[in-house]
Design a protein around this motif. Sequence first.
Motif, mmCIF file in Angstrom:
data_model
loop_
_atom_site.group_PDB
_atom_site.id
_atom_site.type_symbol
_atom_site.label_atom_id
_atom_site.label_comp_id
_atom_site.label_asym_id
_atom_site.label_seq_id
_atom_site.Cartn_x
_atom_site.Cartn_y
_atom_site.Cartn_z
ATOM 1 N N ASP A 9 32.787 26.607 55.667
ATOM 2 C CA ASP A 9 31.639 27.303 56.639
ATOM 3 C C ASP A 9 32.186 28.514 57.562
ATOM 4 N N ILE A 10 33.382 28.231 58.030
ATOM 5 C CA ILE A 10 33.925 29.405 58.839
ATOM 6 C C ILE A 10 34.315 30.722 58.007
ATOM 7 N N LYS A 11 34.918 30.278 56.802
ATOM 8 C CA LYS A 11 35.277 31.424 55.868
ATOM 9 C C LYS A 11 34.174 32.258 55.431
ATOM 10 N N LYS A 12 33.023 31.651 55.355
ATOM 11 C CA LYS A 12 31.911 32.388 54.838
ATOM 12 C C LYS A 12 31.227 33.401 55.667
ATOM 13 N N LEU A 13 31.852 33.317 56.874
ATOM 14 C CA LEU A 13 31.288 34.320 57.781
ATOM 15 C C LEU A 13 32.129 35.573 57.820
ATOM 16 N N SER A 14 33.003 35.750 56.589
ATOM 17 C CA SER A 14 33.642 36.876 56.353
ATOM 18 C C SER A 14 32.597 37.670 55.411
ATOM 19 N N GLN A 15 31.450 37.233 54.825
ATOM 20 C CA GLN A 15 30.649 37.693 54.183
ATOM 21 C C GLN A 15 29.338 38.079 54.832
ATOM 22 N N LYS A 16 28.861 39.072 54.578
ATOM 23 C CA LYS A 16 27.815 39.638 55.199
ATOM 24 C C LYS A 16 26.543 38.724 55.166
ATOM 25 N N LYS A 17 26.239 38.108 53.959
ATOM 26 C CA LYS A 17 25.264 37.467 53.940
ATOM 27 C C LYS A 17 25.184 36.203 54.767
ATOM 28 N N PHE A 18 26.325 35.485 54.903
ATOM 29 C CA PHE A 18 26.322 34.309 55.638
ATOM 30 C C PHE A 18 26.134 34.786 57.187
ATOM 31 N N ARG A 19 26.800 36.216 57.595
ATOM 32 C CA ARG A 19 26.953 36.392 58.795
ATOM 33 C C ARG A 19 25.202 36.626 59.402
ATOM 34 N N GLU A 20 24.460 37.252 58.312
ATOM 35 C CA GLU A 20 23.038 37.460 58.718
ATOM 36 C C GLU A 20 22.284 36.148 58.657
ATOM 37 N N GLU A 21 22.409 35.284 57.850
ATOM 38 C CA GLU A 21 21.785 33.886 57.810
ATOM 39 C C GLU A 21 21.936 33.016 59.026
ATOM 40 N N ARG A 22 23.544 32.884 59.631
ATOM 41 C CA ARG A 22 23.704 32.338 60.680
ATOM 42 C C ARG A 22 23.623 33.067 61.984
ATOM 43 N N PRO A 145 34.672 41.608 59.709
ATOM 44 C CA PRO A 145 35.810 41.187 60.422
ATOM 45 C C PRO A 145 36.694 42.497 60.388
ATOM 46 N N LYS A 146 36.808 43.346 59.488
ATOM 47 C CA LYS A 146 37.695 44.456 59.535
ATOM 48 C C LYS A 146 37.362 45.437 60.445
ATOM 49 N N VAL A 147 36.053 45.697 60.683
ATOM 50 C CA VAL A 147 35.545 46.551 62.008
ATOM 51 C C VAL A 147 35.988 46.037 63.191
ATOM 52 N N VAL A 148 35.578 44.748 63.402
ATOM 53 C CA VAL A 148 35.959 44.119 64.589
ATOM 54 C C VAL A 148 37.353 44.266 64.702
ATOM 55 N N GLN A 149 38.276 43.921 63.980
ATOM 56 C CA GLN A 149 39.537 43.989 64.479
ATOM 57 C C GLN A 149 39.968 45.391 64.623
#
Length: 258
Positions: A9-22, A145-149
């Motif tokens: 679940d945490i790893k999925k947040l590296s993907q745009k789709k799941f960031r938008e969903e959650r 994540p790459k932008v944030v970093q």
Amino acid sequence: MLTKNRISDIKKLSQKKFREERGAFIVEGTKSVLDLLNSQLVVKEIFTIDSWFKEHAVAIPRFVVVEIVKESELARITCLKTAQDVLAIAQCPVFDTANIDVRQPVLLLDGIRDPGNFGTIIRTADWFGFRQIVCSPDCVEFTNPKVVQATMGSFSRMQIFYTDLSVFLETNGKNRTVYGTFMEGTDIAKVDFCPTDYLVIGSEGSGISDKILPYIDKKIHIPSFAHSLQKAESLNVSIATAVVLYQFCNHIINHKNE
């Protein structure tokens, strides 16, 4: 201990789709997480090793859920090549262009797609006091994540809007000068900037899009000082942004002191 499902679940947040969903994104590293905790953004969870928690517990609000994990577990949930001592999950903020403070500087980005460049631009804008960035919809999302970093914590102090730039400029571009960066135009050292001007930066490969060109009042450029005909074709977009923002701020400050 993190379960396989939780790690997934945490790893999925590296993907745009799941960031938008959650409606959530990942922040890693001491500097970025501490800046996050010191901002107005909502922190949902923190995963960290025991030694980090003991050192920084005072900075963590009581309502933030903290889970102590092993270094091996952080290595399994990180979005980086090397896991940091702390990883936080934050709520994605939503900024409305109706709330833009037109008295403050505004930077507009047209089609910036490289996460490293975008993150560096955010960090640079923060350095020069630009806290409002308006992005075209095709810009990379700042929760990547790459932008944030690459922002090194600066994302937490910014308001970053996504909207159709042509509509935004049609509505908000009146009574102010809209400058666009090009390979030709007025030398930025000779531009008479005002605090309420808009600065438009184009994409890495294509520059400012044809759709936005009608809204550019003045073209500006950074001259090359190379003496040879064989020289760099152009500046990296994040470097070019830094030069433009420096010149803008330097002019405004000198003008105030006159």
